[in-house]
Design a protein around this motif. Structure first.
Motif, PDB file in Angstrom:
ATOM      1  N   PRO A 144     -30.945  35.839  53.118  1.00  7.98           N
ATOM      2  CA  PRO A 144     -30.830  36.219  54.531  1.00  7.98           C
ATOM      3  C   PRO A 144     -29.741  35.485  55.292  1.00  7.98           C
ATOM      4  N   TYR A 145     -29.239  34.369  54.738  1.00  9.70           N
ATOM      5  CA  TYR A 145     -28.268  33.565  55.478  1.00  9.70           C
ATOM      6  C   TYR A 145     -26.853  33.819  54.969  1.00  9.70           C
ATOM      7  N   LYS A 146     -25.955  34.047  55.921  1.00  8.05           N
ATOM      8  CA  LYS A 146     -24.566  34.329  55.617  1.00  8.05           C
ATOM      9  C   LYS A 146     -23.692  33.226  56.197  1.00  8.05           C
ATOM     10  N   ALA A 147     -22.404  33.249  55.847  1.00 11.81           N
ATOM     11  CA  ALA A 147     -21.470  32.224  56.295  1.00 11.81           C
ATOM     12  C   ALA A 147     -20.442  32.808  57.255  1.00 11.81           C
ATOM     13  N   TYR A 148     -19.870  31.931  58.093  1.00 12.25           N
ATOM     14  CA  TYR A 148     -18.760  32.327  58.937  1.00 12.25           C
ATOM     15  C   TYR A 148     -17.571  32.759  58.081  1.00 12.25           C
ATOM     16  N   LYS A 149     -16.718  33.550  58.661  1.00 14.74           N
ATOM     17  CA  LYS A 149     -15.443  33.876  58.046  1.00 14.74           C
ATOM     18  C   LYS A 149     -14.593  32.609  57.953  1.00 14.74           C
ATOM     19  N   VAL A 150     -14.011  32.361  56.782  1.00 15.13           N
ATOM     20  CA  VAL A 150     -13.041  31.279  56.622  1.00 15.13           C
ATOM     21  C   VAL A 150     -11.657  31.915  56.713  1.00 15.13           C
ATOM     22  N   PHE A 151     -10.925  31.582  57.766  1.00 16.12           N
ATOM     23  CA  PHE A 151      -9.637  32.219  57.991  1.00 16.12           C
ATOM     24  C   PHE A 151      -8.604  31.717  56.991  1.00 16.12           C
ATOM     25  N   GLU A 152      -7.804  32.634  56.479  1.00 12.14           N
ATOM     26  CA  GLU A 152      -6.826  32.304  55.453  1.00 12.14           C
ATOM     27  C   GLU A 152      -5.477  31.926  56.027  1.00 12.14           C
ATOM     28  N   SER A 153      -5.293  32.100  57.315  1.00  9.01           N
ATOM     29  CA  SER A 153      -4.024  31.746  57.949  1.00  9.01           C
ATOM     30  C   SER A 153      -4.243  31.562  59.440  1.00  9.01           C
ATOM     31  N   ASP A 154      -3.248  30.958  60.083  1.00 12.35           N
ATOM     32  CA  ASP A 154      -3.292  30.795  61.534  1.00 12.35           C
ATOM     33  C   ASP A 154      -3.327  32.149  62.228  1.00 12.35           C
ATOM     34  N   ASP A 155      -2.522  33.072  61.730  1.00 11.31           N
ATOM     35  CA  ASP A 155      -2.457  34.395  62.350  1.00 11.31           C
ATOM     36  C   ASP A 155      -3.800  35.112  62.272  1.00 11.31           C
ATOM     37  N   GLU A 156      -4.518  34.930  61.160  1.00 12.17           N
ATOM     38  CA  GLU A 156      -5.804  35.592  61.015  1.00 12.17           C
ATOM     39  C   GLU A 156      -6.810  35.043  62.023  1.00 12.17           C
ATOM     40  N   ALA A 157      -6.785  33.740  62.218  1.00 15.20           N
ATOM     41  CA  ALA A 157      -7.678  33.134  63.209  1.00 15.20           C
ATOM     42  C   ALA A 157      -7.368  33.634  64.618  1.00 15.20           C
ATOM     43  N   LEU A 158      -6.076  33.740  64.928  1.00  5.26           N
ATOM     44  CA  LEU A 158      -5.682  34.243  66.248  1.00  5.26           C
ATOM     45  C   LEU A 158      -6.094  35.697  66.436  1.00  5.26           C
ATOM     46  N   THR A 159      -6.009  36.462  65.361  1.00  7.31           N
ATOM     47  CA  THR A 159      -6.395  37.871  65.455  1.00  7.31           C
ATOM     48  C   THR A 159      -7.874  38.003  65.761  1.00  7.31           C
ATOM     49  N   TRP A 160      -8.695  37.193  65.104  1.00  6.36           N
ATOM     50  CA  TRP A 160     -10.142  37.197  65.387  1.00  6.36           C
ATOM     51  C   TRP A 160     -10.380  36.908  66.862  1.00  6.36           C
ATOM     52  N   GLU A 161      -9.718  35.882  67.357  1.00  7.13           N
ATOM     53  CA  GLU A 161      -9.920  35.516  68.763  1.00  7.13           C
ATOM     54  C   GLU A 161      -9.473  36.626  69.701  1.00  7.13           C
ATOM     55  N   SER A 162      -8.328  37.245  69.401  1.00  4.58           N
ATOM     56  CA  SER A 162      -7.829  38.287  70.299  1.00  4.58           C
ATOM     57  C   SER A 162      -8.735  39.513  70.305  1.00  4.58           C
ATOM     58  N   ILE A 163      -9.383  39.798  69.168  1.00  5.43           N
ATOM     59  CA  ILE A 163     -10.255  40.970  69.078  1.00  5.43           C
ATOM     60  C   ILE A 163     -11.590  40.733  69.766  1.00  5.43           C
ATOM     61  N   PHE A 164     -12.199  39.568  69.515  1.00  2.00           N
ATOM     62  CA  PHE A 164     -13.539  39.306  70.055  1.00  2.00           C
ATOM     63  C   PHE A 164     -13.516  38.538  71.387  1.00  2.00           C
ATOM     64  N   GLY A 165     -12.410  37.842  71.668  1.00  2.00           N
ATOM     65  CA  GLY A 165     -12.378  36.977  72.846  1.00  2.00           C
ATOM     66  C   GLY A 165     -12.463  37.707  74.166  1.00  2.00           C
ATOM     67  N   SER A 166     -12.069  38.959  74.173  1.00  2.00           N
ATOM     68  CA  SER A 166     -12.103  39.711  75.427  1.00  2.00           C
ATOM     69  C   SER A 166     -13.495  40.213  75.794  1.00  2.00           C
ATOM     70  N   ILE A 167     -14.397  40.239  74.834  1.00  2.00           N
ATOM     71  CA  ILE A 167     -15.731  40.824  75.074  1.00  2.00           C
ATOM     72  C   ILE A 167     -16.496  40.076  76.176  1.00  2.00           C
ATOM     73  N   PRO A 168     -16.677  38.741  76.054  1.00  2.00           N
ATOM     74  CA  PRO A 168     -17.431  38.049  77.115  1.00  2.00           C
ATOM     75  C   PRO A 168     -16.736  38.086  78.468  1.00  2.00           C
ATOM     76  N   LEU A 169     -15.424  38.337  78.462  1.00  2.00           N
ATOM     77  CA  LEU A 169     -14.664  38.361  79.714  1.00  2.00           C
ATOM     78  C   LEU A 169     -14.688  39.723  80.382  1.00  2.00           C
ATOM     79  N   GLY A 170     -15.324  40.700  79.721  1.00  2.00           N
ATOM     80  CA  GLY A 170     -15.428  42.033  80.304  1.00  2.00           C
ATOM     81  C   GLY A 170     -14.179  42.867  80.148  1.00  2.00           C
ATOM     82  N   LEU A 171     -13.313  42.491  79.198  1.00  4.07           N
ATOM     83  CA  LEU A 171     -12.052  43.208  79.011  1.00  4.07           C
ATOM     84  C   LEU A 171     -12.137  44.207  77.867  1.00  4.07           C
TER      85      LEU A 171
END
Length: 423
Positions: free
Chosen positions: A396-423
């Motif tokens: 039942p327990y899963k792990a966080y995504k381990v980002f393979e590059s800086d760009d991949e980490a930034l992409t995650w943030e850009s995709i999900f980061g707008s949700i709590p901000l209402g964007l």
């Protein structure tokens, strides 16, 4: 030269009824954290006696760490930075730290100064980047972009596993050889936790059944009563699991689809708000009836008599780990290693786990908690001592995504980061 930043300790609040602070802060201070996330990078894995590839990445001369450690001896002092309310505390003080000092002669200066991974990294990174001696010898941070940043930049001291006898003997399989730090080269677990769902009786009444699924966070029957997290690791991971994708195996296409689901959820009106640690109070007050939640917080609330239940969703829950790390150029590294190994003694691990109620990294501590401390409800809780088989494709327990590059980490943030901000 020692880095001149002062510890921001604040007042220590004693007692199990005190509200706990967040152990994680992926979104955190979005202005400060975004720049740090851009620097988060690849993990480095090397043999214990070899020079670190992260040193080459950072432009430093390679170090023979086996030879380096051979010259290090305990000095009698340890400066230890941790999160608030994250170690045992009684009227007699912190018993685990008292025992450590009595047995080793090492005095511990303990600072409960960390209130977010991004903000703490922002505090210490300038001194690490300048190759100054950091104020702290031992720090605790959660697996994620900030720990990856520390590893990849050469800001951590590789561990001397010859000094980790208790870890080698007693550590749970859940905390050995983690994906973000192969071979535990730089880290050993302090405690872990589970991100699942918590709910009140009103949620059961509204749904007409007990919540069991991440899909319940999207159910219109709970309009205006659902709590979601501001933590982007947990927010994005839950959305991925809700569409049947394990975060650690996901890609950008999956992230976009999951984020679309979160936008639809927000537009439907079911979300009351996006919360940091304040989700606990929102549940207690009835502001929300169901919420993403961290296991230790809810177990604590249950012991305080709150009618709040925790469930591991049928799609799975995230198991995360807060890690002990030694910053590069730490003044007392041997003292830090001694503490790392000391807390893996079952009796010491039991002292800590019986107070913090998060996932204990030492399974043998359960027997001591049940018999010596007479708290069988803690020892038998799967939220404190989950079975080893709970991880993996069929668990039942899963792990966080381990980002393979800086760009991949930034992409995650850009995709999900707008949700709590209402964007």
């Amino acid at each position: 030269m020692v880095a001149p930043f002062p510890p921001n300790t604040g007042p220590m609040i004693v007692g199990g009824a005190s509200p706990r602070w967040s152990r994680r802060d992926f979104l955190g201070r979005i202005g400060r954290g975004a720049g740090l996330l851009a620097a988060g990078g690849l993990l480095a894995a090397c043999d214990a006696g070899s020079s670190s590839s992260s040193e080459a990445t950072a432009g430093r001369a390679p170090i023979d760490w086996e030879e380096w450690w051979s010259t290090k001896r305990a000095t009698g002092r340890l400066d230890f930075a941790n999160w608030p309310y994250y170690i045992d505390y009684t009227q007699g003080g912190r018993q685990s730290l008292n025992a450590f000092t009595e047995e080793t002669g090492i005095h511990v200066n303990y600072f409960h100064t960390i209130d977010g991974n991004a903000s703490f990294l922002a505090e210490i990174e300038p001194y690490l980047e300048a190759d100054l001696t950091p104020f702290y010898d031992l720090i605790v941070m959660t697996n994620g972009p900030q720990v990856s940043k520390l590893i990849d930049s050469g800001y951590l001291t590789p561990l001397d596993h010859t000094r980790l006898v208790n870890f080698d003997t007693h550590a749970s399989e859940l905390v050995r050889d983690p994906a973000w730090d192969p071979g535990n080269r730089y880290s050993v677990a302090w405690q872990s936790g589970i991100t699942g769902i918590a709910y009140r009786p009103e949620a059961v009444e509204a749904l007409g059944r007990t919540p069991t699924s991440l899909g319940d966070l999207f159910d219109p029957a709970l309009e205006g009563r659902v709590g979601m997290m501001t933590d982007l690791q947990d927010l994005g991971s839950a959305a991925l699991l809700a569409i049947g994708v394990e975060p650690e195996r996901s890609d950008e296409q999956d992230w976009v689809k999951a984020a679309d689901g979160l936008r639809e959820q927000r537009a439907s009106g079911v979300v009351a708000g996006y919360y940091d640690q304040s989700y606990v109070q929102a549940l207690r007050s009835g502001e929300v009836w169901i919420s993403q939640a961290w296991s230790g917080d809810i177990f604590q609330q249950q012991q305080l008599g709150q009618e709040i239940e925790f469930v591991v969703p049928e799609e799975g829950a995230i198991l995360w780990t807060d890690n002990m790390l030694i910053p590069r150029n730490a003044k007392h590294p041997a003292d830090a290693m001694a503490m790392m190994d000391f807390v893996y003694r079952p009796d010491i691990a039991a002292m800590i786990a019986d107070w913090v109620w998060y996932v204990c990294p030492v399974p043998a501590a359960a027997r001591i908690i049940a018999r010596r401390f007479e708290h069988p409800e803690v020892a038998s809780s799967p939220l404190v001592f989950p079975p080893t088989e709970s991880m993996g494709p069929n668990g039942p327990y899963k792990a966080y995504k381990v980002f393979e590059s800086d760009d991949e980490a930034l992409t995650w943030e850009s995709i999900f980061g707008s949700i709590p901000l209402g964007l």
